[in-house]
Design a protein around this motif. Structure first.
Motif, PDB file in Angstrom:
ATOM      1  N   LYS A   1      39.521  75.736  23.757  1.00 20.73           N
ATOM      2  CA  LYS A   1      38.656  76.245  23.842  1.00 20.73           C
ATOM      3  C   LYS A   1      36.814  75.748  24.228  1.00 20.73           C
ATOM      4  N   ARG A   2      36.908  74.806  22.310  1.00 15.15           N
ATOM      5  CA  ARG A   2      36.199  74.040  23.322  1.00 15.15           C
ATOM      6  C   ARG A   2      35.167  73.116  24.592  1.00 15.15           C
ATOM      7  N   ILE A   3      36.662  73.124  25.392  1.00 10.54           N
ATOM      8  CA  ILE A   3      35.995  72.737  26.370  1.00 10.54           C
ATOM      9  C   ILE A   3      35.474  73.900  27.146  1.00 10.54           C
ATOM     10  N   TYR A   4      36.726  74.789  27.107  1.00  8.89           N
ATOM     11  CA  TYR A   4      35.970  75.745  27.885  1.00  8.89           C
ATOM     12  C   TYR A   4      34.680  76.082  27.555  1.00  8.89           C
ATOM     13  N   GLU A   5      33.935  75.811  26.455  1.00  6.12           N
ATOM     14  CA  GLU A   5      32.794  76.398  25.797  1.00  6.12           C
ATOM     15  C   GLU A   5      31.912  75.280  26.907  1.00  6.12           C
ATOM     16  N   LEU A   6      31.961  74.249  26.545  1.00  9.13           N
ATOM     17  CA  LEU A   6      31.618  73.224  27.201  1.00  9.13           C
ATOM     18  C   LEU A   6      31.567  73.134  29.079  1.00  9.13           C
ATOM     19  N   LYS A   7      32.308  72.897  29.527  1.00 11.34           N
ATOM     20  CA  LYS A   7      32.546  73.981  30.969  1.00 11.34           C
ATOM     21  C   LYS A   7      31.743  74.834  30.500  1.00 11.34           C
ATOM     22  N   ARG A   8      31.550  76.007  30.658  1.00  8.49           N
ATOM     23  CA  ARG A   8      30.668  77.087  30.649  1.00  8.49           C
ATOM     24  C   ARG A   8      29.160  77.173  30.350  1.00  8.49           C
ATOM     25  N   ASN A   9      28.883  76.026  29.519  1.00  5.90           N
ATOM     26  CA  ASN A   9      27.487  76.340  29.120  1.00  5.90           C
ATOM     27  C   ASN A   9      27.027  74.888  30.326  1.00  5.90           C
ATOM     28  N   ARG A  10      27.718  74.337  31.328  1.00  5.54           N
ATOM     29  CA  ARG A  10      27.493  73.429  31.732  1.00  5.54           C
ATOM     30  C   ARG A  10      27.332  73.719  33.044  1.00  5.54           C
ATOM     31  N   ARG A  11      27.346  75.469  32.832  1.00  2.00           N
ATOM     32  CA  ARG A  11      27.506  75.784  34.237  1.00  2.00           C
ATOM     33  C   ARG A  11      28.955  75.703  35.445  1.00  2.00           C
ATOM     34  N   VAL A  12      29.637  74.917  34.986  1.00  2.00           N
ATOM     35  CA  VAL A  12      31.232  74.928  35.636  1.00  2.00           C
ATOM     36  C   VAL A  12      31.699  75.514  35.717  1.00  2.00           C
ATOM     37  N   ILE A  13      32.283  76.566  34.790  1.00  2.00           N
ATOM     38  CA  ILE A  13      33.044  77.807  35.069  1.00  2.00           C
ATOM     39  C   ILE A  13      32.564  78.850  35.236  1.00  2.00           C
ATOM     40  N   SER A  14      32.353  80.302  35.431  1.00  2.00           N
ATOM     41  CA  SER A  14      32.568  81.516  34.062  1.00  2.00           C
ATOM     42  C   SER A  14      33.299  82.302  34.071  1.00  2.00           C
ATOM     43  N   GLY A  15      33.697  82.434  34.219  1.00  2.00           N
ATOM     44  CA  GLY A  15      35.204  82.743  34.326  1.00  2.00           C
ATOM     45  C   GLY A  15      35.793  83.572  32.660  1.00  2.00           C
ATOM     46  N   ASN A  16      36.959  84.362  32.252  1.00  2.00           N
ATOM     47  CA  ASN A  16      37.138  83.916  31.064  1.00  2.00           C
ATOM     48  C   ASN A  16      37.766  82.895  30.679  1.00  2.00           C
TER      49      ASN A  16
ATOM     50  N   GLU B   1      35.395  64.079  27.025  1.00  2.00           N
ATOM     51  CA  GLU B   1      34.564  64.387  27.189  1.00  2.00           C
ATOM     52  C   GLU B   1      33.652  64.524  28.439  1.00  2.00           C
ATOM     53  N   LYS B   2      34.369  62.988  29.003  1.00  2.00           N
ATOM     54  CA  LYS B   2      34.149  62.295  30.138  1.00  2.00           C
ATOM     55  C   LYS B   2      34.960  63.158  31.107  1.00  2.00           C
ATOM     56  N   VAL B   3      35.811  63.389  31.273  1.00  2.00           N
ATOM     57  CA  VAL B   3      37.150  64.175  32.034  1.00  2.00           C
ATOM     58  C   VAL B   3      36.741  65.425  32.287  1.00  2.00           C
ATOM     59  N   ALA B   4      36.336  66.033  30.595  1.00  2.00           N
ATOM     60  CA  ALA B   4      35.866  67.565  30.625  1.00  2.00           C
ATOM     61  C   ALA B   4      34.729  67.443  31.801  1.00  2.00           C
ATOM     62  N   SER B   5      33.733  67.052  31.908  1.00  2.00           N
ATOM     63  CA  SER B   5      32.160  66.904  32.463  1.00  2.00           C
ATOM     64  C   SER B   5      32.559  66.932  33.624  1.00  2.00           C
ATOM     65  N   ARG B   6      33.401  66.038  34.022  1.00  2.00           N
ATOM     66  CA  ARG B   6      33.368  65.926  35.688  1.00  2.00           C
ATOM     67  C   ARG B   6      34.372  66.378  36.218  1.00  2.00           C
ATOM     68  N   SER B   7      35.831  66.393  36.402  1.00  2.00           N
ATOM     69  CA  SER B   7      36.922  67.221  36.557  1.00  2.00           C
ATOM     70  C   SER B   7      37.492  68.557  36.536  1.00  2.00           C
ATOM     71  N   ALA B   8      37.523  69.177  37.469  1.00  2.00           N
ATOM     72  CA  ALA B   8      38.308  70.235  37.476  1.00  2.00           C
ATOM     73  C   ALA B   8      40.190  70.631  37.551  1.00  2.00           C
ATOM     74  N   GLU B   9      40.039  68.836  37.326  1.00  2.00           N
ATOM     75  CA  GLU B   9      42.131  69.133  37.709  1.00  2.00           C
ATOM     76  C   GLU B   9      42.378  68.914  36.512  1.00  2.00           C
ATOM     77  N   PRO B  10      43.830  69.915  36.373  1.00  2.00           N
ATOM     78  CA  PRO B  10      44.406  70.056  35.069  1.00  2.00           C
ATOM     79  C   PRO B  10      44.527  68.622  33.805  1.00  2.00           C
ATOM     80  N   ILE B  11      44.040  69.212  33.043  1.00  2.00           N
ATOM     81  CA  ILE B  11      44.417  68.652  31.616  1.00  2.00           C
ATOM     82  C   ILE B  11      45.438  69.121  30.951  1.00  2.00           C
ATOM     83  N   MET B  12      45.749  67.823  30.415  1.00  2.00           N
ATOM     84  CA  MET B  12      47.683  68.270  29.001  1.00  2.00           C
ATOM     85  C   MET B  12      47.134  67.883  28.106  1.00  2.00           C
TER      86      MET B  12
END
Length: 535
Positions: free
Chosen positions: A225-240, A200-211
């Protein structure tokens, strides 16, 4: 103990600070007022101003010396060609801050954001927030209902953890995000919960690749998919969200699928194709089973990650795409590098943040909440609420958490079992009869898998011991050692392999050291745990 000196930085307010003659004292001048508060002693004021306003700066300096003789005023010329040009103002203030001799051991710093253009105030805020100017913000205000006077001031520390109500809100949001990543399941496994908290900390603060690593069916795709939805809800990403299983594409098809192609690039390319990297621009690309990619695709992927550009098949002009990358694999990619199957430079780029997802068998305490989650999911999908009767639930949980339950496909096995039992239940209740039918089916499934694995263990022994030493073993010893090595290869640690191999006998002992038993067994054949991982 000697107290620190207070140093303030302030831009000259060419309008608010202006004034001539005795009348200038009848209205509020923010820069002068900084030094008029009895409970705020400014030892040194760095007065920032343009060359054309040197006369006003001298007047302000003289007036400050009158109201606060203890304050040393240091005029500092900063010229802006256009004080509303963000790039110019920020660059000028950044240059100033980099050259200023900050001494935090002996001085405290205040950065006044009351004067100057809005652009300059924003730039000072950003530099202070980034600790480029290591201080607190100072905001002053005019006196209420009066033209003149000292007015008020506020000091703001940008370390938000020091504000209880704000810290509580951030803590709540973090807990909500952790729960979201776990799909609201109240998981009990300490290792898994710790893994999700770090993620959660990494997904919220970093845009680097995750494995994401771990066995098939552990939930890598769902978590991505959950990480994507979390980032989209945070308005960190807006794409698909774009997902591809790399095991399903090979050769030209892989190149085309990932990077796109131009019409006529190869036989069958009748139209242009933009490719998945282009589709993920501004969003998140999940490459599941990334270890299955060929070396050519790996090289192009590395360039796309580092330079955000790539060349579609048959194109003479590069495309651009900025995406967050998540990779999933159940392979040991470091081992694949040693075999020449995976690029070392790509691995070093994508494993900055690597998280191993434990399999369901390693999380027996999480089976019960996941059973309820699967039943709830079935109800959402079908509109039918299914429950266990008491005896069936107890017997299923007992079986599911026992050493007998292999859960080879992890949550796919569990989800499939619950779906089948729910479908066959009568009156919305899973009975013991339905349960035992499913248990027998799982036993047969895992038994078949085990037999297939056992028939294939001979080559494992040969890989580890070599042909000559293997030929000297009795068939019985060879079969036993092969099964032990198979379990070792499927386990992530010596202790886990020991627990699997001695699951029955360990339950009859008051204390057990499964790892020690396994170490001694391997030693009989001159092997170590590291040797068991070869091949």
């Amino acid at each position: 103990m000697k107290s620190k000196r207070t140093v303030a930085f302030s831009l000259l307010g060419t309008t608010l600070d202006a004034g001539k003659g005795a009348g200038r004292w009848s209205h509020w001048r923010p820069t002068v007022s900084i030094c008029q508060h009895e409970d705020l002693l400014i030892d040194r004021l760095i007065l920032l101003h343009g060359r054309s306003h040197s006369k006003l700066a001298k007047c302000i300096s003289d007036d400050i010396r009158l109201v606060s003789p203890e304050t040393e005023v240091v005029p500092q010329i900063l010229d802006f060609t256009d004080p509303w040009d963000f790039e110019e103002v920020f660059s000028t203030l950044l240059d100033f801050s980099e050259q200023f001799p900050f001494n935090q051991e002996e001085e405290d710093y205040l950065v006044n954001i009351t004067t100057g253009t809005h652009v300059a105030q924003i730039c000072l805020f950003l530099l202070t927030e980034a600790r480029q100017m290591p201080g607190r913000l100072l905001q002053t205000g005019p006196p209420k209902g009066k033209k003149g006077g000292v007015g008020s001031y506020y000091i703001v520390d940008l370390d938000l953890s020091k504000y209880d109500s704000i810290a509580m809100r951030f803590e709540k949001r973090s807990k909500d995000d952790i729960s979201f990543l776990k799909a609201g399941i109240e998981t009990r496994n300490a290792e898994f919960n710790s893994f999700i908290e770090r993620l959660e900390k990494v997904a919220s603060r970093s845009a680097e690749p995750i494995m994401l690593t771990g066995p098939t069916g552990a939930g890598k795709s769902t978590l991505a998919k959950r990480i994507y939805e979390l980032k989209r809800n945070r308005r960190v990403i807006s794409g698909n969200f774009v997902e591809v299983n790399c095991a399903t594409i090979r050769g030209d098809a892989a190149m085309s699928a990932l990077f796109g192609h131009k019409k006529g690039a190869f036989t069958g390319a009748v139209t242009d194709r933009k490719g998945l990297l282009r589709a993920a621009d501004g969003g998140l690309l999940f490459l599941d089973e990334v270890g299955e990619l060929g070396l050519d695709e790996q090289a192009m992927l590395l360039r796309a990650i580092e330079e955000k550009t790539f060349l579609p098949v048959g194109a003479d002009r590069e495309e651009q795409s900025a995406f967050q990358l998540i990779c999933g694999t159940n392979r040991d990619l470091q081992y694949e590098v040693s075999k020449g199957n995976f690029r070392e430079d790509l691995l070093s780029r994508i494993n900055l943040w690597t998280f191993r997802m434990p399999g369901l068998k390693d999380r027996p305490e999480d089976i019960e909440p996941n059973v309820q989650y699967e039943l709830d999911r079935y109800a959402r999908d079908t509109g039918k609420r299914i429950t266990f009767n008491k005896e069936a639930r107890e017997r299923f949980l007992s079986f599911a958490m026992s050493p007998e339950a292999a859960w080879k496909a992890n949550f796919r096995d569990l989800g499939g079992a619950l779906t089948r039992m729910s479908t066959l239940s009568k009156g919305g209740r899973i009975t013991v009869d339905v349960l035992m039918e499913e248990v027998e089916r799982l036993r047969q499934l895992w038994g078949q898998d085990s037999r297939l694995n056992r028939s294939d263990t001979a080559h494992i022994v040969e890989e580890v011991l070599g042909s000559e030493r293997t030929s000297q073993l009795d068939l019985f010893d060879k079969a036993q050692l092969g099964e032990v090595l198979r379990v070792c290869k499927e386990s992530k640690s010596l202790s886990q392999a020991g627990r699997t191999l001695f699951a029955v006998s360990r339950s009859k002992k008051k204390s057990a050291n499964d790892a020690d038993r396994l170490t001694k067994y391997l030693k009989k054949y001159g092997l170590s745990w590291a040797d068991s991982q070869i091949g």
